[in-house]
Design a protein around this motif. Structure first.
Motif, PDB file in Angstrom:
ATOM      1  N   PRO A   5       0.810  -1.224   0.000  1.00 21.07           N
ATOM      2  CA  PRO A   5       0.000   0.000   0.000  1.00 21.07           C
ATOM      3  C   PRO A   5       0.848   1.280   0.000  1.00 21.07           C
ATOM      4  CG  PRO A   5      -0.495  -1.368   1.934  1.00 21.07           C
ATOM      5  CD  PRO A   5       0.528  -2.078   1.144  1.00 21.07           C
ATOM      6  N   HIS A   6       2.000   1.239   0.636  1.00 20.24           N
ATOM      7  CA  HIS A   6       2.845   2.432   0.679  1.00 20.24           C
ATOM      8  C   HIS A   6       3.344   2.795  -0.715  1.00 20.24           C
ATOM      9  CE1 HIS A   6       3.113   0.789   4.797  1.00 20.24           C
ATOM     10  NE2 HIS A   6       3.000   2.059   5.127  1.00 20.24           N
ATOM     11  N   ILE A   7       3.714   1.803  -1.465  1.00 19.24           N
ATOM     12  CA  ILE A   7       4.198   2.046  -2.835  1.00 19.24           C
ATOM     13  C   ILE A   7       3.060   2.557  -3.708  1.00 19.24           C
ATOM     14  CG2 ILE A   7       5.222   0.970  -4.877  1.00 19.24           C
ATOM     15  CD1 ILE A   7       7.135   1.266  -2.494  1.00 19.24           C
ATOM     16  N   ARG A   8       1.866   1.972  -3.515  1.00 13.75           N
ATOM     17  CA  ARG A   8       0.703   2.436  -4.286  1.00 13.75           C
ATOM     18  C   ARG A   8       0.409   3.900  -4.005  1.00 13.75           C
ATOM     19  NH1 ARG A   8      -4.143  -0.857  -2.906  1.00 13.75           N
ATOM     20  NH2 ARG A   8      -5.139   0.658  -4.270  1.00 13.75           N
ATOM     21  N   LEU A  10       2.568   6.224  -2.822  1.00  9.99           N
ATOM     22  CA  LEU A  10       3.660   7.059  -3.324  1.00  9.99           C
ATOM     23  C   LEU A  10       3.638   7.207  -4.845  1.00  9.99           C
ATOM     24  CD1 LEU A  10       6.596   5.880  -1.047  1.00  9.99           C
ATOM     25  CD2 LEU A  10       5.359   8.050  -0.943  1.00  9.99           C
ATOM     26  N   ASN A  11       3.175   6.199  -5.539  1.00  8.88           N
ATOM     27  CA  ASN A  11       3.141   6.232  -7.000  1.00  8.88           C
ATOM     28  C   ASN A  11       1.866   6.856  -7.562  1.00  8.88           C
ATOM     29  OD1 ASN A  11       5.672   5.091  -7.291  1.00  8.88           O
ATOM     30  ND2 ASN A  11       4.874   3.008  -7.286  1.00  8.88           N
ATOM     31  N   SER A  12       0.908   7.123  -6.697  1.00  8.61           N
ATOM     32  CA  SER A  12      -0.362   7.677  -7.157  1.00  8.61           C
ATOM     33  C   SER A  12      -0.196   9.115  -7.638  1.00  8.61           C
ATOM     34  CB  SER A  12      -1.385   7.646  -6.017  1.00  8.61           C
ATOM     35  OG  SER A  12      -2.522   8.399  -6.352  1.00  8.61           O
ATOM     36  N   PRO A  13      -0.693   9.427  -8.840  1.00  6.29           N
ATOM     37  CA  PRO A  13      -0.631  10.822  -9.322  1.00  6.29           C
ATOM     38  C   PRO A  13      -1.404  11.785  -8.417  1.00  6.29           C
ATOM     39  CG  PRO A  13      -1.197   9.330 -11.115  1.00  6.29           C
ATOM     40  CD  PRO A  13      -1.221   8.525  -9.855  1.00  6.29           C
ATOM     41  N   ARG A  14      -2.499  11.312  -7.829  1.00  4.82           N
ATOM     42  CA  ARG A  14      -3.267  12.166  -6.914  1.00  4.82           C
ATOM     43  C   ARG A  14      -2.432  12.530  -5.677  1.00  4.82           C
ATOM     44  NH1 ARG A  14      -8.891  12.701  -7.802  1.00  4.82           N
ATOM     45  NH2 ARG A  14      -9.735  11.100  -9.167  1.00  4.82           N
ATOM     46  N   PHE A  15      -1.713  11.553  -5.145  1.00  2.88           N
ATOM     47  CA  PHE A  15      -0.872  11.807  -3.977  1.00  2.88           C
ATOM     48  C   PHE A  15       0.240  12.790  -4.334  1.00  2.88           C
ATOM     49  CE2 PHE A  15       2.924  10.798  -1.443  1.00  2.88           C
ATOM     50  CZ  PHE A  15       2.438  11.106  -0.188  1.00  2.88           C
ATOM     51  N   GLN A  16       0.863  12.587  -5.466  1.00  4.94           N
ATOM     52  CA  GLN A  16       1.947  13.478  -5.884  1.00  4.94           C
ATOM     53  C   GLN A  16       1.431  14.892  -6.099  1.00  4.94           C
ATOM     54  OE1 GLN A  16       3.633  11.397  -9.216  1.00  4.94           O
ATOM     55  NE2 GLN A  16       4.482   9.786  -7.918  1.00  4.94           N
ATOM     56  N   ASP A  17       0.223  15.027  -6.646  1.00  9.79           N
ATOM     57  CA  ASP A  17      -0.386  16.348  -6.830  1.00  9.79           C
ATOM     58  C   ASP A  17      -0.688  16.987  -5.478  1.00  9.79           C
ATOM     59  OD1 ASP A  17      -1.533  18.480  -8.387  1.00  9.79           O
ATOM     60  OD2 ASP A  17      -3.512  17.684  -7.841  1.00  9.79           O
ATOM     61  N   THR A  93      -7.383  14.510  -0.218  1.00  9.22           N
ATOM     62  CA  THR A  93      -7.036  13.323   0.562  1.00  9.22           C
ATOM     63  C   THR A  93      -8.164  12.305   0.526  1.00  9.22           C
ATOM     64  OG1 THR A  93      -5.636  14.661   2.007  1.00  9.22           O
ATOM     65  CG2 THR A  93      -6.323  12.516   2.836  1.00  9.22           C
ATOM     66  N   ALA A  94      -9.399  12.770   0.637  1.00  9.80           N
ATOM     67  CA  ALA A  94     -10.545  11.859   0.591  1.00  9.80           C
ATOM     68  C   ALA A  94     -10.646  11.172  -0.772  1.00  9.80           C
ATOM     69  CB  ALA A  94     -11.832  12.617   0.899  1.00  9.80           C
ATOM     70  N   ARG A  95     -10.424  11.926  -1.851  1.00  8.92           N
ATOM     71  CA  ARG A  95     -10.455  11.319  -3.186  1.00  8.92           C
ATOM     72  C   ARG A  95      -9.330  10.304  -3.355  1.00  8.92           C
ATOM     73  NH1 ARG A  95     -11.707  16.736  -4.918  1.00  8.92           N
ATOM     74  NH2 ARG A  95      -9.525  17.045  -5.497  1.00  8.92           N
ATOM     75  N   LEU A  96      -8.156  10.625  -2.836  1.00  7.69           N
ATOM     76  CA  LEU A  96      -7.030   9.694  -2.896  1.00  7.69           C
ATOM     77  C   LEU A  96      -7.344   8.422  -2.131  1.00  7.69           C
ATOM     78  CD1 LEU A  96      -4.058   8.979  -3.547  1.00  7.69           C
ATOM     79  CD2 LEU A  96      -3.443  10.208  -1.444  1.00  7.69           C
ATOM     80  N   LYS A  97      -7.904   8.574  -0.947  1.00  3.45           N
ATOM     81  CA  LYS A  97      -8.246   7.414  -0.118  1.00  3.45           C
ATOM     82  C   LYS A  97      -9.278   6.546  -0.820  1.00  3.45           C
ATOM     83  CE  LYS A  97      -9.911   6.202   4.460  1.00  3.45           C
ATOM     84  NZ  LYS A  97     -10.451   6.699   5.727  1.00  3.45           N
ATOM     85  N   ALA A  98     -10.297   7.162  -1.407  1.00  2.00           N
ATOM     86  CA  ALA A  98     -11.323   6.402  -2.119  1.00  2.00           C
ATOM     87  C   ALA A  98     -10.736   5.657  -3.305  1.00  2.00           C
ATOM     88  CB  ALA A  98     -12.448   7.334  -2.566  1.00  2.00           C
ATOM     89  N   GLU A  99      -9.833   6.331  -4.020  1.00  2.92           N
ATOM     90  CA  GLU A  99      -9.198   5.692  -5.174  1.00  2.92           C
ATOM     91  C   GLU A  99      -8.364   4.494  -4.760  1.00  2.92           C
ATOM     92  OE1 GLU A  99      -5.275   6.968  -7.396  1.00  2.92           O
ATOM     93  OE2 GLU A  99      -6.947   8.199  -8.085  1.00  2.92           O
ATOM     94  N   LEU A 100      -7.641   4.608  -3.679  1.00  2.00           N
ATOM     95  CA  LEU A 100      -6.754   3.534  -3.241  1.00  2.00           C
ATOM     96  C   LEU A 100      -7.513   2.369  -2.594  1.00  2.00           C
ATOM     97  CD1 LEU A 100      -3.808   5.652  -1.864  1.00  2.00           C
ATOM     98  CD2 LEU A 100      -3.880   4.333  -3.985  1.00  2.00           C
ATOM     99  N   GLU A 101      -8.685   2.657  -2.022  1.00  2.00           N
ATOM    100  CA  GLU A 101      -9.474   1.589  -1.415  1.00  2.00           C
ATOM    101  C   GLU A 101     -10.199   0.748  -2.457  1.00  2.00           C
ATOM    102  OE1 GLU A 101     -11.964   3.616   1.377  1.00  2.00           O
ATOM    103  OE2 GLU A 101     -10.435   3.518   2.953  1.00  2.00           O
ATOM    104  N   SER A 102     -10.382   1.291  -3.660  1.00  2.00           N
ATOM    105  CA  SER A 102     -11.112   0.537  -4.690  1.00  2.00           C
ATOM    106  C   SER A 102     -10.209  -0.412  -5.439  1.00  2.00           C
ATOM    107  CB  SER A 102     -11.775   1.490  -5.672  1.00  2.00           C
ATOM    108  OG  SER A 102     -10.810   2.284  -6.317  1.00  2.00           O
TER     109      SER A 102
END
Length: 102
Positions: A5-8, A10-17, A93-102
């Protein structure tokens, strides 16, 4: 993508944004505060007669007023950051969390 999950994250464009926007905003506010603070210190060091000018019927000096402005500006800049953090950054953050949980 990796199962870690940590790599996911860190690699997420939403997280980087999110990190880019939040860091940029925090640095901008920090620079503004530093300019205000060191500007006041420069006045103290190099323009003592200016800061000694009496204002408000001679009760207080310009230096006291500007010192209060420095303190109030710190509170205002903190409030600006908190407002944006509770709005835009929390939504991101909420959008990132939703994206990563799916």
């Amino acid at each position: 993508m990796s199962d870690d999950p940590h790599i996911r994250v860190l690699n997420s464009p939403r997280f980087q944004d999110l990190v880019r926007r939040r860091s940029g905003f925090a640095w901008t506010l920090s620079v503004i505060m530093l300019v205000i603070y060191f500007g006041f210190i420069a006045l103290v060091a190099f323009a003592k007669p200016l800061l000694a000018v009496k204002v408000g019927g001679g009760v207080t000096s310009l230096g006291i007023v500007l010192g209060l402005v420095v303190i109030v500006s710190a509170f205002l800049l903190t409030g600006i950051y908190v407002r944006r953090a509770n709005g835009e950054f929390d939504e991101m953050t909420a959008r990132l969390k939703a994206e990563l949980e799916s």
